[in-house]
Design a protein around this motif. Sequence first.
Motif, mmCIF file in Angstrom:
data_model
loop_
_atom_site.group_PDB
_atom_site.id
_atom_site.type_symbol
_atom_site.label_atom_id
_atom_site.label_comp_id
_atom_site.label_asym_id
_atom_site.label_seq_id
_atom_site.Cartn_x
_atom_site.Cartn_y
_atom_site.Cartn_z
ATOM 1 N N GLY A 74 37.028 46.359 98.754
ATOM 2 C CA GLY A 74 37.030 45.250 99.684
ATOM 3 C C GLY A 74 36.481 45.580 101.054
ATOM 4 N N GLN A 75 36.106 46.817 101.260
ATOM 5 C CA GLN A 75 35.584 47.244 102.563
ATOM 6 C C GLN A 75 34.166 46.722 102.771
ATOM 7 O OE1 GLN A 75 35.946 51.446 103.040
ATOM 8 N NE2 GLN A 75 34.886 51.519 104.986
ATOM 9 N N PRO A 76 33.860 46.170 103.938
ATOM 10 C CA PRO A 76 32.491 45.676 104.172
ATOM 11 C C PRO A 76 31.525 46.822 104.422
ATOM 12 C CG PRO A 76 33.822 45.359 106.129
ATOM 13 C CD PRO A 76 34.759 45.881 105.065
ATOM 14 N N ILE A 77 30.289 46.615 104.038
ATOM 15 C CA ILE A 77 29.233 47.599 104.269
ATOM 16 C C ILE A 77 27.988 46.850 104.719
ATOM 17 C CG2 ILE A 77 30.176 49.119 102.492
ATOM 18 C CD1 ILE A 77 26.831 47.641 101.765
ATOM 19 N N ARG A 78 27.043 47.595 105.208
ATOM 20 C CA ARG A 78 25.710 47.065 105.470
ATOM 21 C C ARG A 78 24.708 48.139 105.052
ATOM 22 N NH1 ARG A 78 25.940 47.096 112.116
ATOM 23 N NH2 ARG A 78 26.169 49.356 112.390
ATOM 24 N N PHE A 79 23.548 47.700 104.615
ATOM 25 C CA PHE A 79 22.577 48.660 104.105
ATOM 26 C C PHE A 79 21.174 48.177 104.415
ATOM 27 C CE2 PHE A 79 23.020 45.513 100.811
ATOM 28 C CZ PHE A 79 21.765 45.386 100.253
ATOM 29 N N SER A 80 20.253 49.088 104.310
ATOM 30 C CA SER A 80 18.840 48.783 104.521
ATOM 31 C C SER A 80 18.041 49.383 103.372
ATOM 32 C CB SER A 80 18.349 49.335 105.865
ATOM 33 O OG SER A 80 18.477 50.747 105.898
ATOM 34 N N VAL A 81 16.873 48.825 103.125
ATOM 35 C CA VAL A 81 15.943 49.320 102.118
ATOM 36 C C VAL A 81 14.601 49.555 102.785
ATOM 37 C CG1 VAL A 81 17.111 48.204 100.173
ATOM 38 C CG2 VAL A 81 15.356 46.954 101.437
#
Length: 276
Positions: A74-81
């Motif tokens: 349930g932890q939020p994340i953010r990512f890039s490609v």
Amino acid sequence: KSAQVTLDRARQNLAYTSIFAPIDGVVVERDVDVGQTVAASLSAPQLFLIANDLQHLQILASVDESDIGQIKEGQPIRFSVQAYPTQKFPGIVKQVRLQSKIQENVVNYTVVVGVENPGGKLLPGMTATVEFLTGSAKDVLLVSNAALRFRPTRDMLVKLGANPPQTQQPAAGEARPAAAVANGQQGSQRWQGTGGGNGGGGHNANAVWFLNDDGKLERARVTVGITDGQRTQVDSPQLKEGMQVIIGSLAAATATSSSPFQSTPQQGGPRPPGAF
């Protein structure tokens, strides 16, 4: 009867030649060509790779054992490609797998992250760089980490009326403090911090130095919070948004120095931004 049995067997074998996908979706990969012989004596071969729904994707992130304790479902994340280097995409941790893998003598665990892909910009097989959000704070003051590491000079402590450290001798042309706004912006790269943590005989433990309304140096005790490695959350009744705090001092320049800035510039001469 024998002919009927043979006919039924032939019909059954004919039915085996028709292969149907188990789910509806999008063909991502085709592993066979028309007319190719497929052997399935031991295990069923893979003919196609089908994606059920490209609107919902998963990231299999590798997290080392030193950080896995901070990852939870349930932890939020953010990512890039790499295809969109300036854009950040959100996601949610769905699962932390228990099976470990050793890569280059480092124990890693696989974390499954659920990602929404409504626009179809993300494609299967892309490499993602994931940032797990382990803490957050809103409407707080931030200062550069250099402000927390700053150690006052002997002259600064004398101006404050504090006892200067006996182990530190003042240098010729004592440095002037550089200042930065308390929103975390750092000064020019020509300014160097005097680093040292609890320097000045403990005068700077969890404290930042600033200039008051009279232009004199003062020290504010602060309570530190979370940090992103460059800026740190601080709380103190003496600090306000926009206040200038000291992050370093300008080193004394020699006659042969190539730096255009002098520690004691002449009247009317150029001063670096933020010098006092």
